[in-house]
Design a protein around this motif. Structure first.
Motif, PDB file in Angstrom:
ATOM      1  N   LEU A  12       0.922  -1.256   0.172  1.00  0.00           N
ATOM      2  CA  LEU A  12      -0.129   0.004  -0.058  1.00  0.00           C
ATOM      3  C   LEU A  12       0.921   1.257  -0.034  1.00  0.00           C
ATOM      4  O   LEU A  12       1.455   1.713   1.017  1.00  0.00           O
ATOM      5  N   ASN A  13       0.825   1.878  -1.136  1.00  0.00           N
ATOM      6  CA  ASN A  13       1.421   3.302  -1.216  1.00  0.00           C
ATOM      7  C   ASN A  13       3.062   3.145  -0.784  1.00  0.00           C
ATOM      8  O   ASN A  13       3.530   3.963  -0.087  1.00  0.00           O
ATOM      9  N   GLY A  14       3.809   2.248  -1.372  1.00  0.00           N
ATOM     10  CA  GLY A  14       5.088   2.207  -0.977  1.00  0.00           C
ATOM     11  C   GLY A  14       5.511   1.358   0.111  1.00  0.00           C
ATOM     12  O   GLY A  14       6.717   1.145   0.555  1.00  0.00           O
ATOM     13  N   ALA A  15       4.433   0.854   0.851  1.00  0.00           N
ATOM     14  CA  ALA A  15       5.111  -0.133   2.088  1.00  0.00           C
ATOM     15  C   ALA A  15       4.336  -1.092   2.134  1.00  0.00           C
ATOM     16  O   ALA A  15       3.168  -1.399   1.580  1.00  0.00           O
ATOM     17  N   PHE A  16       4.709  -2.182   2.801  1.00  0.00           N
ATOM     18  CA  PHE A  16       4.143  -3.550   2.874  1.00  0.00           C
ATOM     19  C   PHE A  16       3.502  -3.495   4.434  1.00  0.00           C
ATOM     20  O   PHE A  16       4.197  -3.259   5.228  1.00  0.00           O
ATOM     21  N   VAL A  17       2.204  -3.854   4.436  1.00  0.00           N
ATOM     22  CA  VAL A  17       1.487  -3.554   5.727  1.00  0.00           C
ATOM     23  C   VAL A  17       0.459  -4.824   5.885  1.00  0.00           C
ATOM     24  O   VAL A  17       0.180  -5.502   4.846  1.00  0.00           O
ATOM     25  N   GLU A  21      -4.560  -4.035   9.370  1.00  0.00           N
ATOM     26  CA  GLU A  21      -4.201  -2.923   9.717  1.00  0.00           C
ATOM     27  C   GLU A  21      -4.304  -1.831   8.854  1.00  0.00           C
ATOM     28  O   GLU A  21      -4.296  -0.624   9.150  1.00  0.00           O
ATOM     29  N   ALA A  22      -4.671  -2.114   7.327  1.00  0.00           N
ATOM     30  CA  ALA A  22      -4.570  -1.004   6.307  1.00  0.00           C
ATOM     31  C   ALA A  22      -5.977  -0.222   6.405  1.00  0.00           C
ATOM     32  O   ALA A  22      -7.106  -0.866   6.941  1.00  0.00           O
ATOM     33  N   LYS A  23      -5.774   1.098   5.903  1.00  0.00           N
ATOM     34  CA  LYS A  23      -7.067   1.866   6.065  1.00  0.00           C
ATOM     35  C   LYS A  23      -7.170   2.792   4.816  1.00  0.00           C
ATOM     36  O   LYS A  23      -6.208   2.789   3.961  1.00  0.00           O
ATOM     37  N   ASN A 117      -3.963   6.400  -4.766  1.00  0.00           N
ATOM     38  CA  ASN A 117      -3.260   5.446  -4.055  1.00  0.00           C
ATOM     39  C   ASN A 117      -3.130   4.285  -4.719  1.00  0.00           C
ATOM     40  O   ASN A 117      -3.878   4.029  -5.804  1.00  0.00           O
ATOM     41  N   ILE A 118      -2.124   3.455  -4.755  1.00  0.00           N
ATOM     42  CA  ILE A 118      -2.139   2.103  -5.024  1.00  0.00           C
ATOM     43  C   ILE A 118      -1.996   1.127  -4.028  1.00  0.00           C
ATOM     44  O   ILE A 118      -1.201   0.934  -2.937  1.00  0.00           O
TER      45      ILE A 118
END
Length: 296
Positions: A12-17, A21-23, A117-118
């Protein structure tokens, strides 16, 4: 179907989450108006390694879809491809369905967004339409007029049309729907392109009123290798029902035979059809078994 659990990782937007927990925001055009672009991509466990089939072509189409409808696309596809492989590793996925989606920041007007966003996620998923020949109906819903939208763009809002057609087909006891275009010619399935066989040749609707499927293009490539003639043309319902056989193809569906269209039964055995040859050739291709000639 469970698409994620407490351990699932998304990009999500450059980070692995963690997926749990993603919003996201509730005030974006993508949620309210369907303005988002996405792709469906498959990864296969081959004898070489896990390979994502035609990943470059899929991300190129994602970028093109965004450009067509005015969605910004600030990412480098080479980087996104690397991140997608890393995503599979983090989730320990070998065979997987991958879904990248570009969606808007908070923006409630009817003008294309300036910020986006991606998100990329993946999950284990079998063949979308199963592995048995399908009972298909001609849907009362048509594909959108190409003058009303960009039919060649894979845009989220377009798939309301697909949901309506599939839901109607299921309610009537069919496996899948086949949609016509505004001129009552054959277009495509709710999420797959169609080919018909007649007299040893394959026919498929020409581009213009359908999504230019990456699997569709792959089938045409395979036919060239196998010396099978493919003709792209307008196909009317009479030609459809008088065909020897037919099949759907798509990333999610792969290649799957059609047994009936409405009350018309294709009497050619699937195992004797060109579609069956293509089905096996396609599986060999995605699994990187390259000796196509052995299957004829």
């Amino acid at each position: 179907m469970q698409y994620y659990n407490s351990n699932t990782i998304i990009y999500l937007n450059g980070a692995f989450v963690k997926a749990t927990e993603a919003k996201t925001d509730l005030y974006g055009q993508s949620l309210h108006y369907g303005l988002a672009a996405f792709e469906g991509i498959r990864a296969y466990k081959t004898h070489n390694a896990t390979r994502i089939f035609k990943i470059k072509e899929h991300f190129e189409r994602l970028k093109k879809s965004c450009e067509l409808v005015g969605i910004p696309y600030p990412w480098d596809n080479k980087d996104l491809i690397k991140k997608t492989y890393r995503l599979l590793e983090k989730n320990n996925l070998k065979d997987a369905y991958i879904r990248p989606i570009v969606y808007s920041e908070p923006q409630m007007t009817l003008v294309a967004p300036e910020k986006v966003n991606i998100m990329i996620c993946a999950w284990e998923w079998g063949a979308y339409l199963g592995d048995k020949q399908l009972k298909v109906c001609i849907s009362p819903f048509q594909r959108p007029n190409p003058k009303s939208t960009f039919v060649e763009a894979k845009i989220s809002g377009h798939y309301v049309n697909s949901i309506l057609a599939t839901t109607d087909a299921k309610k009537r006891g069919f496996d899948e729907a086949l949609l016509l275009d505004m001129n009552e010619n054959v277009a495509e399935g709710s999420g797959a392109n169609i080919f018909i066989e007649k007299g040893g040749k394959l026919y498929t609707p020409s581009l213009g009123n359908i999504l230019a499927g990456i699997t569709r293009a792959t089938v045409i490539e395979l036919c060239k290798m196998l010396d099978v003639e493919v003709i792209e043309k307008q196909i009317n319902v009479e030609e459809l029902k008088n065909a020897d056989s037919a099949f759907f193809c798509g990333t999610a569906a792969e290649v799957i035979g059609i047994h009936t269209i409405d009350d018309t039964v294709y009497r050619q055995r699937w195992s004797d059809s060109i579609g069956y040859v293509i089905q096996r050739a396609y599986k060999n291709l995605v699994l990187e078994k390259v000796n196509y000639e052995v299957i004829i």
